[in-house]
Write a protein that holds these residues in place. Structure first.
Motif, PDB file in Angstrom:
ATOM      1  N   GLY A  31      73.256  53.583  14.021  1.00  0.00           N
ATOM      2  CA  GLY A  31      74.003  53.172  15.200  1.00  0.00           C
ATOM      3  C   GLY A  31      73.223  52.192  16.048  1.00  0.00           C
ATOM      4  O   GLY A  31      73.775  51.219  16.575  1.00  0.00           O
ATOM      5  N   LEU A  32      71.940  52.440  16.198  1.00  0.00           N
ATOM      6  CA  LEU A  32      71.082  51.548  16.983  1.00  0.00           C
ATOM      7  C   LEU A  32      71.011  50.162  16.341  1.00  0.00           C
ATOM      8  O   LEU A  32      71.182  49.142  17.024  1.00  0.00           O
ATOM      9  CB  LEU A  32      69.681  52.149  17.104  1.00  0.00           C
ATOM     10  CG  LEU A  32      68.687  51.417  17.980  1.00  0.00           C
ATOM     11  CD1 LEU A  32      69.141  51.465  19.432  1.00  0.00           C
ATOM     12  CD2 LEU A  32      67.316  52.034  17.837  1.00  0.00           C
ATOM     13  N   LEU A  33      70.792  50.126  15.026  1.00  0.00           N
ATOM     14  CA  LEU A  33      70.712  48.839  14.334  1.00  0.00           C
ATOM     15  C   LEU A  33      72.039  48.085  14.388  1.00  0.00           C
ATOM     16  O   LEU A  33      72.052  46.867  14.583  1.00  0.00           O
ATOM     17  CB  LEU A  33      70.289  49.051  12.881  1.00  0.00           C
ATOM     18  CG  LEU A  33      68.833  49.450  12.670  1.00  0.00           C
ATOM     19  CD1 LEU A  33      68.576  49.763  11.200  1.00  0.00           C
ATOM     20  CD2 LEU A  33      67.908  48.349  13.145  1.00  0.00           C
ATOM     21  N   SER A  34      73.142  48.794  14.234  1.00  0.00           N
ATOM     22  CA  SER A  34      74.429  48.097  14.275  1.00  0.00           C
ATOM     23  C   SER A  34      74.727  47.593  15.678  1.00  0.00           C
ATOM     24  O   SER A  34      75.322  46.523  15.843  1.00  0.00           O
ATOM     25  CB  SER A  34      75.555  49.003  13.773  1.00  0.00           C
ATOM     26  OG  SER A  34      75.719  50.120  14.617  1.00  0.00           O
ATOM     27  N   SER A  35      74.305  48.316  16.714  1.00  0.00           N
ATOM     28  CA  SER A  35      74.494  47.845  18.088  1.00  0.00           C
ATOM     29  C   SER A  35      73.680  46.584  18.356  1.00  0.00           C
ATOM     30  O   SER A  35      74.170  45.636  18.977  1.00  0.00           O
ATOM     31  CB  SER A  35      74.100  48.929  19.087  1.00  0.00           C
ATOM     32  OG  SER A  35      74.940  50.041  18.968  1.00  0.00           O
ATOM     33  N   ILE A  36      72.443  46.567  17.887  1.00  0.00           N
ATOM     34  CA  ILE A  36      71.589  45.394  18.066  1.00  0.00           C
ATOM     35  C   ILE A  36      72.169  44.196  17.310  1.00  0.00           C
ATOM     36  O   ILE A  36      72.252  43.086  17.853  1.00  0.00           O
ATOM     37  CB  ILE A  36      70.147  45.700  17.603  1.00  0.00           C
ATOM     38  CG1 ILE A  36      69.493  46.701  18.568  1.00  0.00           C
ATOM     39  CG2 ILE A  36      69.316  44.429  17.500  1.00  0.00           C
ATOM     40  CD1 ILE A  36      68.176  47.252  18.070  1.00  0.00           C
ATOM     41  N   ALA A  37      72.597  44.439  16.061  1.00  0.00           N
ATOM     42  CA  ALA A  37      73.163  43.342  15.269  1.00  0.00           C
ATOM     43  C   ALA A  37      74.435  42.804  15.914  1.00  0.00           C
ATOM     44  O   ALA A  37      74.649  41.590  15.972  1.00  0.00           O
ATOM     45  CB  ALA A  37      73.450  43.823  13.849  1.00  0.00           C
TER      46      ALA A  37
ATOM     47  N   THR B 217      71.618  58.783  11.336  1.00  0.00           N
ATOM     48  CA  THR B 217      72.824  58.318  12.012  1.00  0.00           C
ATOM     49  C   THR B 217      72.481  57.562  13.287  1.00  0.00           C
ATOM     50  O   THR B 217      73.073  56.525  13.595  1.00  0.00           O
ATOM     51  CB  THR B 217      73.740  59.516  12.333  1.00  0.00           C
ATOM     52  OG1 THR B 217      74.000  60.220  11.122  1.00  0.00           O
ATOM     53  CG2 THR B 217      75.040  59.074  12.954  1.00  0.00           C
ATOM     54  N   PHE B 218      71.525  58.065  14.045  1.00  0.00           N
ATOM     55  CA  PHE B 218      71.105  57.398  15.282  1.00  0.00           C
ATOM     56  C   PHE B 218      70.521  56.023  14.982  1.00  0.00           C
ATOM     57  O   PHE B 218      70.847  55.040  15.651  1.00  0.00           O
ATOM     58  CB  PHE B 218      70.083  58.267  16.016  1.00  0.00           C
ATOM     59  CG  PHE B 218      69.623  57.678  17.313  1.00  0.00           C
ATOM     60  CD1 PHE B 218      70.399  57.806  18.451  1.00  0.00           C
ATOM     61  CD2 PHE B 218      68.427  56.990  17.395  1.00  0.00           C
ATOM     62  CE1 PHE B 218      69.987  57.261  19.657  1.00  0.00           C
ATOM     63  CE2 PHE B 218      68.004  56.436  18.586  1.00  0.00           C
ATOM     64  CZ  PHE B 218      68.790  56.580  19.726  1.00  0.00           C
ATOM     65  N   ALA B 219      69.661  55.948  13.966  1.00  0.00           N
ATOM     66  CA  ALA B 219      69.044  54.667  13.607  1.00  0.00           C
ATOM     67  C   ALA B 219      70.095  53.662  13.133  1.00  0.00           C
ATOM     68  O   ALA B 219      70.048  52.481  13.498  1.00  0.00           O
ATOM     69  CB  ALA B 219      67.988  54.885  12.518  1.00  0.00           C
TER      70      ALA B 219
ATOM     71  N   LEU C 243      68.188  67.584  11.486  1.00  0.00           N
ATOM     72  CA  LEU C 243      67.445  66.591  12.257  1.00  0.00           C
ATOM     73  C   LEU C 243      67.374  65.258  11.518  1.00  0.00           C
ATOM     74  O   LEU C 243      67.542  64.190  12.123  1.00  0.00           O
ATOM     75  CB  LEU C 243      66.042  67.108  12.557  1.00  0.00           C
ATOM     76  CG  LEU C 243      65.148  66.184  13.378  1.00  0.00           C
ATOM     77  CD1 LEU C 243      65.749  65.966  14.768  1.00  0.00           C
ATOM     78  CD2 LEU C 243      63.754  66.763  13.489  1.00  0.00           C
ATOM     79  N   ALA C 244      67.158  65.302  10.217  1.00  0.00           N
ATOM     80  CA  ALA C 244      67.091  64.072   9.425  1.00  0.00           C
ATOM     81  C   ALA C 244      68.440  63.355   9.430  1.00  0.00           C
ATOM     82  O   ALA C 244      68.497  62.127   9.576  1.00  0.00           O
ATOM     83  CB  ALA C 244      66.668  64.396   7.992  1.00  0.00           C
ATOM     84  N   ALA C 245      69.524  64.105   9.295  1.00  0.00           N
ATOM     85  CA  ALA C 245      70.858  63.487   9.324  1.00  0.00           C
ATOM     86  C   ALA C 245      71.118  62.854  10.687  1.00  0.00           C
ATOM     87  O   ALA C 245      71.668  61.753  10.776  1.00  0.00           O
ATOM     88  CB  ALA C 245      71.919  64.538   9.011  1.00  0.00           C
ATOM     89  N   PHE C 246      70.729  63.538  11.752  1.00  0.00           N
ATOM     90  CA  PHE C 246      70.908  62.977  13.096  1.00  0.00           C
ATOM     91  C   PHE C 246      70.074  61.715  13.263  1.00  0.00           C
ATOM     92  O   PHE C 246      70.547  60.714  13.805  1.00  0.00           O
ATOM     93  CB  PHE C 246      70.514  64.004  14.152  1.00  0.00           C
ATOM     94  CG  PHE C 246      70.562  63.460  15.542  1.00  0.00           C
ATOM     95  CD1 PHE C 246      71.771  63.285  16.191  1.00  0.00           C
ATOM     96  CD2 PHE C 246      69.397  63.104  16.203  1.00  0.00           C
ATOM     97  CE1 PHE C 246      71.824  62.764  17.465  1.00  0.00           C
ATOM     98  CE2 PHE C 246      69.434  62.586  17.477  1.00  0.00           C
ATOM     99  CZ  PHE C 246      70.652  62.418  18.118  1.00  0.00           C
TER     100      PHE C 246
END
Length: 66
Positions: free
Chosen positions: A40-46, A36-38, A30-33
């Motif tokens: 991906g979210l930050l890179s999408s926003i950036a 990874t999700f965070a 769960l921590a790895a997911f």
């Protein structure tokens, strides 16, 4: 058929010898997911902000008198 090099070591090891045992806890998975999700979210926003800035700069450079 086993392929052997001159040193006596397997040239192409069998897939069974390369597998690692799966012993991660549910919390580690769960921590790895979540990490990874965070990321991906930050890179999408950036990336979205970067595209907006490039678009604004392109519009500004076209509308600016020469």
């Amino acid at each position: 058929m086993k392929s052997v090099t001159h040193s006596g070591v397997d040239a192409i090891p069998s897939p069974e010898s390369n597998t690692m045992p799966y012993n991660n806890s549910a919390l580690e998975t769960l921590a790895a997911f979540a990490i990874t999700f965070a990321a991906g979210l930050l890179s999408s926003i950036a990336f979205g902000k970067h595209v907006d800035k490039v678009r604004r700069d392109a519009i500004d450079s076209v509308s600016r008198p020469a």
